[in-house]
Design a protein around this motif. Structure first.
Motif, PDB file in Angstrom:
ATOM      1  N   GLN A  18       3.759  14.432  -4.847  1.00 29.63           N
ATOM      2  CA  GLN A  18       4.363  15.536  -5.596  1.00 29.63           C
ATOM      3  C   GLN A  18       3.731  16.872  -5.210  1.00 29.63           C
ATOM      4  OE1 GLN A  18       4.182  14.682  -9.767  1.00 29.63           O
ATOM      5  NE2 GLN A  18       6.311  15.289 -10.065  1.00 29.63           N
ATOM      6  N   GLU A  19       2.446  16.824  -4.949  1.00 32.34           N
ATOM      7  CA  GLU A  19       1.729  18.062  -4.559  1.00 32.34           C
ATOM      8  C   GLU A  19       1.893  18.374  -3.081  1.00 32.34           C
ATOM      9  OE1 GLU A  19      -2.231  17.030  -5.700  1.00 32.34           O
ATOM     10  OE2 GLU A  19      -1.739  16.936  -7.830  1.00 32.34           O
ATOM     11  N   GLY A  20       2.620  17.502  -2.380  1.00 29.70           N
ATOM     12  CA  GLY A  20       2.837  17.718  -0.941  1.00 29.70           C
ATOM     13  C   GLY A  20       1.582  17.476  -0.109  1.00 29.70           C
ATOM     14  N   ARG A  21       0.659  16.675  -0.635  1.00 27.07           N
ATOM     15  CA  ARG A  21      -0.594  16.440   0.088  1.00 27.07           C
ATOM     16  C   ARG A  21      -0.477  15.234   1.027  1.00 27.07           C
ATOM     17  NH1 ARG A  21      -5.677  16.395  -3.593  1.00 27.07           N
ATOM     18  NH2 ARG A  21      -6.620  17.104  -1.660  1.00 27.07           N
ATOM     19  N   ASN A  22      -1.355  15.198   2.000  1.00 23.45           N
ATOM     20  CA  ASN A  22      -1.394  14.084   2.946  1.00 23.45           C
ATOM     21  C   ASN A  22      -2.726  13.350   2.819  1.00 23.45           C
ATOM     22  OD1 ASN A  22      -0.409  12.635   5.455  1.00 23.45           O
ATOM     23  ND2 ASN A  22      -2.360  13.452   6.220  1.00 23.45           N
ATOM     24  N   VAL A  23      -2.650  12.021   2.821  1.00 25.70           N
ATOM     25  CA  VAL A  23      -3.869  11.190   2.842  1.00 25.70           C
ATOM     26  C   VAL A  23      -4.244  11.001   4.317  1.00 25.70           C
ATOM     27  CG1 VAL A  23      -4.830   8.922   2.284  1.00 25.70           C
ATOM     28  CG2 VAL A  23      -3.192   9.998   0.712  1.00 25.70           C
ATOM     29  N   ASP A  24      -5.429  11.469   4.687  1.00 26.70           N
ATOM     30  CA  ASP A  24      -5.818  11.404   6.103  1.00 26.70           C
ATOM     31  C   ASP A  24      -6.423  10.055   6.493  1.00 26.70           C
ATOM     32  OD1 ASP A  24      -5.275  14.247   6.723  1.00 26.70           O
ATOM     33  OD2 ASP A  24      -6.785  14.525   5.138  1.00 26.70           O
ATOM     34  N   PHE A  25      -7.090   9.428   5.518  1.00 23.87           N
ATOM     35  CA  PHE A  25      -7.784   8.169   5.812  1.00 23.87           C
ATOM     36  C   PHE A  25      -7.703   7.258   4.595  1.00 23.87           C
ATOM     37  CE2 PHE A  25     -11.521   5.441   5.657  1.00 23.87           C
ATOM     38  CZ  PHE A  25     -11.599   4.946   6.947  1.00 23.87           C
ATOM     39  N   ALA A  26      -7.473   5.958   4.828  1.00 26.29           N
ATOM     40  CA  ALA A  26      -7.484   4.997   3.716  1.00 26.29           C
ATOM     41  C   ALA A  26      -8.157   3.711   4.167  1.00 26.29           C
ATOM     42  CB  ALA A  26      -6.065   4.703   3.244  1.00 26.29           C
ATOM     43  N   LEU A  27      -9.059   3.195   3.341  1.00 22.15           N
ATOM     44  CA  LEU A  27      -9.686   1.888   3.588  1.00 22.15           C
ATOM     45  C   LEU A  27      -9.156   0.922   2.536  1.00 22.15           C
ATOM     46  CD1 LEU A  27     -11.783  -0.114   4.785  1.00 22.15           C
ATOM     47  CD2 LEU A  27     -13.481   0.922   3.259  1.00 22.15           C
ATOM     48  N   VAL A  28      -8.571  -0.183   2.994  1.00 20.10           N
ATOM     49  CA  VAL A  28      -8.063  -1.203   2.076  1.00 20.10           C
ATOM     50  C   VAL A  28      -9.027  -2.394   2.118  1.00 20.10           C
ATOM     51  CG1 VAL A  28      -6.132  -2.756   1.551  1.00 20.10           C
ATOM     52  CG2 VAL A  28      -5.686  -0.440   2.437  1.00 20.10           C
ATOM     53  N   ASP A  29      -9.799  -2.565   1.028  1.00 18.54           N
ATOM     54  CA  ASP A  29     -10.827  -3.616   0.969  1.00 18.54           C
ATOM     55  C   ASP A  29     -11.001  -4.055  -0.483  1.00 18.54           C
ATOM     56  OD1 ASP A  29     -12.830  -5.309   1.873  1.00 18.54           O
ATOM     57  OD2 ASP A  29     -14.389  -3.768   1.882  1.00 18.54           O
ATOM     58  N   GLY A  30      -9.871  -4.212  -1.173  1.00 21.27           N
ATOM     59  CA  GLY A  30      -9.930  -4.538  -2.604  1.00 21.27           C
ATOM     60  C   GLY A  30      -9.519  -5.969  -2.872  1.00 21.27           C
ATOM     61  N   ASP A  31      -8.301  -6.147  -3.371  1.00 21.28           N
ATOM     62  CA  ASP A  31      -7.743  -7.462  -3.668  1.00 21.28           C
ATOM     63  C   ASP A  31      -7.561  -8.208  -2.342  1.00 21.28           C
ATOM     64  OD1 ASP A  31      -6.193  -9.605  -4.418  1.00 21.28           O
ATOM     65  OD2 ASP A  31      -4.810  -8.450  -5.668  1.00 21.28           O
ATOM     66  N   HIS A  32      -8.261  -9.374  -2.215  1.00 20.86           N
ATOM     67  CA  HIS A  32      -8.211 -10.113  -0.953  1.00 20.86           C
ATOM     68  C   HIS A  32      -7.197 -11.266  -0.977  1.00 20.86           C
ATOM     69  CE1 HIS A  32     -11.552  -7.655   0.140  1.00 20.86           C
ATOM     70  NE2 HIS A  32     -11.794  -8.311   1.261  1.00 20.86           N
ATOM     71  N   SER A  33      -6.337 -11.294  -2.003  1.00 24.94           N
ATOM     72  CA  SER A  33      -5.274 -12.306  -1.967  1.00 24.94           C
ATOM     73  C   SER A  33      -4.200 -11.806  -1.001  1.00 24.94           C
ATOM     74  CB  SER A  33      -4.680 -12.513  -3.364  1.00 24.94           C
ATOM     75  OG  SER A  33      -3.972 -11.351  -3.768  1.00 24.94           O
ATOM     76  N   ALA A  34      -3.399 -12.751  -0.474  1.00 18.21           N
ATOM     77  CA  ALA A  34      -2.342 -12.366   0.486  1.00 18.21           C
ATOM     78  C   ALA A  34      -1.404 -11.350  -0.150  1.00 18.21           C
ATOM     79  CB  ALA A  34      -1.597 -13.613   0.946  1.00 18.21           C
ATOM     80  N   GLU A  35      -0.986 -11.652  -1.360  1.00 21.68           N
ATOM     81  CA  GLU A  35      -0.043 -10.778  -2.064  1.00 21.68           C
ATOM     82  C   GLU A  35      -0.704  -9.432  -2.390  1.00 21.68           C
ATOM     83  OE1 GLU A  35       2.947 -10.793  -2.561  1.00 21.68           O
ATOM     84  OE2 GLU A  35       3.292  -9.435  -4.257  1.00 21.68           O
ATOM     85  N   GLY A  36      -1.994  -9.488  -2.778  1.00 15.85           N
ATOM     86  CA  GLY A  36      -2.700  -8.272  -3.179  1.00 15.85           C
ATOM     87  C   GLY A  36      -2.875  -7.298  -2.025  1.00 15.85           C
ATOM     88  N   VAL A  37      -3.317  -7.784  -0.883  1.00  9.51           N
ATOM     89  CA  VAL A  37      -3.544  -6.882   0.250  1.00  9.51           C
ATOM     90  C   VAL A  37      -2.206  -6.363   0.780  1.00  9.51           C
ATOM     91  CG1 VAL A  37      -3.668  -8.684   2.044  1.00  9.51           C
ATOM     92  CG2 VAL A  37      -4.899  -6.554   2.365  1.00  9.51           C
ATOM     93  N   ARG A  38      -1.193  -7.241   0.740  1.00  5.50           N
ATOM     94  CA  ARG A  38       0.138  -6.799   1.196  1.00  5.50           C
ATOM     95  C   ARG A  38       0.635  -5.642   0.317  1.00  5.50           C
ATOM     96  NH1 ARG A  38       5.339  -7.519   0.021  1.00  5.50           N
ATOM     97  NH2 ARG A  38       4.972  -8.977  -1.687  1.00  5.50           N
ATOM     98  N   ARG A  39       0.427  -5.787  -0.990  1.00  7.59           N
ATOM     99  CA  ARG A  39       0.902  -4.731  -1.899  1.00  7.59           C
ATOM    100  C   ARG A  39       0.155  -3.426  -1.686  1.00  7.59           C
ATOM    101  NH1 ARG A  39       1.496  -6.821  -7.929  1.00  7.59           N
ATOM    102  NH2 ARG A  39       1.861  -4.612  -8.285  1.00  7.59           N
ATOM    103  N   ASP A  40      -1.160  -3.505  -1.493  1.00  3.54           N
ATOM    104  CA  ASP A  40      -1.922  -2.264  -1.275  1.00  3.54           C
ATOM    105  C   ASP A  40      -1.417  -1.540  -0.023  1.00  3.54           C
ATOM    106  OD1 ASP A  40      -3.547  -2.361  -3.523  1.00  3.54           O
ATOM    107  OD2 ASP A  40      -5.133  -3.503  -2.524  1.00  3.54           O
ATOM    108  N   VAL A  41      -1.199  -2.309   1.055  1.00  2.00           N
ATOM    109  CA  VAL A  41      -0.735  -1.675   2.303  1.00  2.00           C
ATOM    110  C   VAL A  41       0.700  -1.163   2.128  1.00  2.00           C
ATOM    111  CG1 VAL A  41      -0.151  -2.098   4.726  1.00  2.00           C
ATOM    112  CG2 VAL A  41      -2.322  -2.917   3.805  1.00  2.00           C
ATOM    113  N   GLU A  42       1.540  -1.950   1.487  1.00  2.00           N
ATOM    114  CA  GLU A  42       2.928  -1.512   1.298  1.00  2.00           C
ATOM    115  C   GLU A  42       3.007  -0.287   0.396  1.00  2.00           C
ATOM    116  OE1 GLU A  42       5.160  -4.983   0.173  1.00  2.00           O
ATOM    117  OE2 GLU A  42       5.488  -5.542   2.270  1.00  2.00           O
TER     118      GLU A  42
END
Ligand code: SAM
Length: 270
Positions: free
Chosen positions: A88-112
């Motif tokens: 909404q603020e028109g901002r861009n995320v420059d970097f993201a680390l995904v290392d949270g929920d390690h279930s198949a569904e959980g990591v898929r959702r974070d990335v999606e």
């Protein structure tokens, strides 16, 4: 180096170095981390970024600098909300680390959730534990090609490990890299498929090792049998040599020596 001395950072040294390299090249204005834990990867992200948002379902026991915001709760609820605010603020995320929920569904959702956001346009996304079968199956299920802005996906950016003493027989670690660039036209499939998946190769090694005791037993038996046969033959050689030497020393052999010499002479003349 803090990078390697940090004993709460749940990553291999090569992975830490790869993240450090990406961060120092990128110098994010805005960064996200899913999975704060004890704050080790967060410290390095914060060292290179102007603003960081880190998510964990557990409230981390950490003192964080002002440019870091901790979000406590389920990333599957909080991450889309925070991303919507950035969009909404028109901002861009420059970097993201995904290392949270390690279930198949959980990591898929974070990335999606990240890929679905218009705040993720020019972004380097790093995912951890891509060598793990569950995590990998979740990441493999993401339809990267459906997002035109995804230009490069290498889920074996830093390959994972097959645990021996620690996490014996388990597949963990591994960094995946997802590069998003909405301004760069993509040619074909963004996913790197030109080599075997590192985790699958390690799984083959693990299964071979798991079957190894039976095979090692067989080969040990075969080796034992071979050694026993060699020892028996050596005993036989010694026995025959002793017999031969005893014969050579015997009086009858010496008495009959002239006869054998005459026989050899007759044989040569004949
Ligand atoms: C492997 S640790 C993160 C390690 C950290 N990135 C590091 O290297 O120092 C995973 C963290 O994700 C958190 N977590 C698991 N599921 C989550 C979820 N659905 N939402 C937010 N955090 C979650 C766990 O509480 C845990 O602290």
């Amino acid at each position: 180096m803090e990078l390697f001395e940090d004993d709460v950072w749940q990553m291999a040294w090569g992975e830490r170095a790869a993240i450090e390299g990406l961060l120092s090249a990128r110098r994010p204005a805005l960064a996200i981390e899913v999975g704060t834990a004890e704050g080790a990867s967060l410290r390095r992200i914060a060292a290179h970024s102007a603003e960081v948002h880190s998510f964990d379902v557990v409230l981390p026991q950490l003192e964080v600098p002002e440019h870091v915001t901790l979000h406590t709760g389920d990333s599957h609820v909080l991450l889309p909300e925070v991303l919507a605010g950035f969009a909404q603020e028109g901002r861009n995320v420059d970097f993201a680390l995904v290392d949270g929920d390690h279930s198949a569904e959980g990591v898929r959702r974070d990335v999606e959730d990240l890929l679905a956001s218009s705040a993720v346009r020019d972004t380097v996304i790093v995912t951890h534990d891509t060598g793990n079968e569950l995590v990998r199956s979740g990441l493999d299920a993401v339809d990267y090609a459906a997002h035109d802005k995804v230009v490069h996906v290498d889920l074996d950016f830093v390959p994972g490990h097959l645990g021996r003493e620690r996490f014996g027989g388990e597949l963990w670690y591994g960094l995946g890299l997802i590069v998003v660039d909405a301004d760069r036209p993509r040619a074909g499939d963004p996913v790197q498929r030109d080599r075997h998946h590192g985790g699958e190769l390690l799984a083959v090694a693990r299964d071979a090792l798991a079957g190894a005791p039976a095979r090692a037993g067989t080969s040990a038996t075969a080796l034992d049998a071979r050694d026993e046969r060699i020892a028996a033959l050596e005993r036989e050689v010694v026995h025959h040599r002793d017999l031969w030497q005893a014969l050579m020393r015997s009086p009858s052999w010496r008495v009959t020596a002239p006869l054998r010499a005459a026989k050899r002479l007759a044989h040569r003349r004949g």
